[in-house]
Design a protein around this motif. Structure first.
Motif, mmCIF file in Angstrom:
data_model
loop_
_atom_site.group_PDB
_atom_site.id
_atom_site.type_symbol
_atom_site.label_atom_id
_atom_site.label_comp_id
_atom_site.label_asym_id
_atom_site.label_seq_id
_atom_site.Cartn_x
_atom_site.Cartn_y
_atom_site.Cartn_z
ATOM 1 N N VAL A 37 -8.039 -4.020 -2.966
ATOM 2 C CA VAL A 37 -8.030 -5.160 -2.059
ATOM 3 C C VAL A 37 -7.650 -4.647 -0.678
ATOM 4 N N ASN A 38 -8.555 -4.844 0.287
ATOM 5 C CA ASN A 38 -8.224 -4.433 1.651
ATOM 6 C C ASN A 38 -7.524 -5.595 2.370
ATOM 7 N N VAL A 39 -7.115 -5.361 3.590
ATOM 8 C CA VAL A 39 -6.355 -6.364 4.340
ATOM 9 C C VAL A 39 -7.152 -7.649 4.499
ATOM 10 N N GLU A 40 -8.435 -7.525 4.814
ATOM 11 C CA GLU A 40 -9.271 -8.712 5.018
ATOM 12 C C GLU A 40 -9.392 -9.530 3.731
ATOM 13 N N GLU A 41 -9.649 -8.858 2.622
ATOM 14 C CA GLU A 41 -9.754 -9.560 1.333
ATOM 15 C C GLU A 41 -8.434 -10.247 0.996
ATOM 16 N N PHE A 42 -7.332 -9.544 1.253
ATOM 17 C CA PHE A 42 -6.022 -10.099 0.929
ATOM 18 C C PHE A 42 -5.745 -11.363 1.729
ATOM 19 N N LEU A 43 -5.942 -11.285 3.042
ATOM 20 C CA LEU A 43 -5.642 -12.433 3.890
ATOM 21 C C LEU A 43 -6.583 -13.608 3.606
ATOM 22 N N GLU A 44 -7.880 -13.329 3.502
ATOM 23 C CA GLU A 44 -8.835 -14.399 3.206
ATOM 24 C C GLU A 44 -8.574 -15.000 1.838
ATOM 25 N N GLY A 45 -8.303 -14.142 0.871
ATOM 26 C CA GLY A 45 -8.041 -14.617 -0.484
ATOM 27 C C GLY A 45 -6.812 -15.492 -0.560
ATOM 28 N N CYS A 46 -5.740 -15.053 0.076
ATOM 29 C CA CYS A 46 -4.511 -15.855 0.070
ATOM 30 C C CYS A 46 -4.741 -17.197 0.769
ATOM 31 N N TYR A 47 -5.471 -17.162 1.870
ATOM 32 C CA TYR A 47 -5.770 -18.403 2.588
ATOM 33 C C TYR A 47 -6.587 -19.356 1.713
ATOM 34 N N ASN A 48 -7.604 -18.823 1.053
ATOM 35 C CA ASN A 48 -8.468 -19.668 0.226
ATOM 36 C C ASN A 48 -7.781 -20.193 -1.028
ATOM 37 N N LEU A 49 -6.810 -19.441 -1.529
ATOM 38 C CA LEU A 49 -6.149 -19.833 -2.771
ATOM 39 C C LEU A 49 -4.889 -20.661 -2.562
ATOM 40 N N GLN A 50 -4.393 -20.703 -1.354
ATOM 41 C CA GLN A 50 -3.128 -21.405 -1.149
ATOM 42 C C GLN A 50 -3.261 -22.883 -1.471
ATOM 43 N N GLY A 51 -2.186 -23.449 -1.865
ATOM 44 C CA GLY A 51 -2.195 -24.857 -2.221
ATOM 45 C C GLY A 51 -1.611 -25.055 -3.597
ATOM 46 N N GLU A 52 -1.996 -26.119 -4.221
ATOM 47 C CA GLU A 52 -1.467 -26.455 -5.528
ATOM 48 C C GLU A 52 -1.922 -25.442 -6.569
ATOM 49 N N ASP A 71 0.860 -1.178 0.000
ATOM 50 C CA ASP A 71 0.000 0.000 0.000
ATOM 51 C C ASP A 71 0.898 1.230 0.000
ATOM 52 N N PHE A 72 0.982 1.868 -1.142
ATOM 53 C CA PHE A 72 1.895 3.001 -1.288
ATOM 54 C C PHE A 72 1.370 4.283 -0.648
ATOM 55 N N ASN A 73 0.057 4.502 -0.715
ATOM 56 C CA ASN A 73 -0.467 5.779 -0.229
ATOM 57 C C ASN A 73 -1.016 5.703 1.199
ATOM 58 N N GLY A 74 -0.931 4.549 1.848
ATOM 59 C CA GLY A 74 -1.326 4.426 3.243
ATOM 60 C C GLY A 74 -2.813 4.391 3.510
ATOM 61 N N ASP A 75 -3.634 4.094 2.489
ATOM 62 C CA ASP A 75 -5.084 4.073 2.702
ATOM 63 C C ASP A 75 -5.610 2.704 3.141
ATOM 64 N N GLY A 76 -4.723 1.746 3.300
ATOM 65 C CA GLY A 76 -5.130 0.429 3.793
ATOM 66 C C GLY A 76 -5.629 -0.518 2.720
ATOM 67 N N THR A 77 -5.498 -0.115 1.450
ATOM 68 C CA THR A 77 -5.911 -0.983 0.350
ATOM 69 C C THR A 77 -4.833 -1.011 -0.722
ATOM 70 N N LEU A 78 -4.923 -2.040 -1.561
ATOM 71 C CA LEU A 78 -4.028 -2.152 -2.710
ATOM 72 C C LEU A 78 -4.850 -2.033 -3.983
ATOM 73 N N THR A 79 -4.383 -1.213 -4.909
ATOM 74 C CA THR A 79 -4.975 -1.183 -6.242
ATOM 75 C C THR A 79 -4.264 -2.234 -7.086
ATOM 76 N N ALA A 80 -4.770 -2.503 -8.268
ATOM 77 C CA ALA A 80 -4.129 -3.469 -9.158
ATOM 78 C C ALA A 80 -2.704 -3.015 -9.506
ATOM 79 N N THR A 81 -2.533 -1.718 -9.688
ATOM 80 C CA THR A 81 -1.203 -1.174 -10.007
ATOM 81 C C THR A 81 -0.245 -1.370 -8.835
ATOM 82 N N GLU A 82 -0.703 -1.035 -7.628
ATOM 83 C CA GLU A 82 0.137 -1.219 -6.434
ATOM 84 C C GLU A 82 0.480 -2.691 -6.247
ATOM 85 N N PHE A 83 -0.508 -3.555 -6.461
ATOM 86 C CA PHE A 83 -0.302 -4.988 -6.304
ATOM 87 C C PHE A 83 0.766 -5.483 -7.285
ATOM 88 N N SER A 84 0.645 -5.067 -8.530
ATOM 89 C CA SER A 84 1.606 -5.470 -9.552
ATOM 90 C C SER A 84 3.008 -4.958 -9.228
#
Length: 111
Positions: free
Chosen positions: A51-66, A1-14
């Motif tokens: 993507v906020n912190v909750e979406e990020f953590l839940e998403g990573c948890y749900n997607l982890q694996g093979e 999160d570059f601007n400190g707003d607690g979310t990531l944009t697609a550009t920031e994520f990339s």
């Protein structure tokens, strides 16, 4: 999160994925980060383009694996898009139309 707003944009994520530590984090979760756009869309569950912190953590948890797990989820997301697009097309096709015979009848009636 570059601007400190607690979310990531697609550009920031990339941009963050150019950091070796971030890539290592995803590798530890066995997540393929080669398709950053699809991964971001899968994490952005509310489709807010952020993507906020909750979406990020839940998403990573749900997607982890093979890799097959994330591939399956990408396919499901793409299929949902196709279903939605088809539904919109179907609504447009079923919209009331003025036929040539209706115009001819109206024209004869009026004049």
């Amino acid at each position: 999160d570059f601007n400190g707003d607690g979310t990531l944009t697609a550009t920031e994520f990339s941009q963050r994925l150019s950091d070796e530590r971030v890539v290592a984090y995803f590798k530890a979760l066995k997540l393929d980060v080669t398709d950053t756009q699809s991964l971001f869309q899968l994490l952005d569950t509310d489709q807010s383009q952020e993507v906020n912190v909750e979406e990020f953590l839940e998403g990573c948890y749900n997607l982890q694996g093979e890799a097959r797990s994330i591939d399956t989820k990408i396919i499901r997301m793409q299929m949902q898009w196709i279903i939605n697009a088809f539904g919109e097309l179907q609504q447009q096709i079923q919209a009331p139309r003025v036929s040539v015979s209706n115009i001819s009848s109206l024209s004869a009636t009026l004049g």
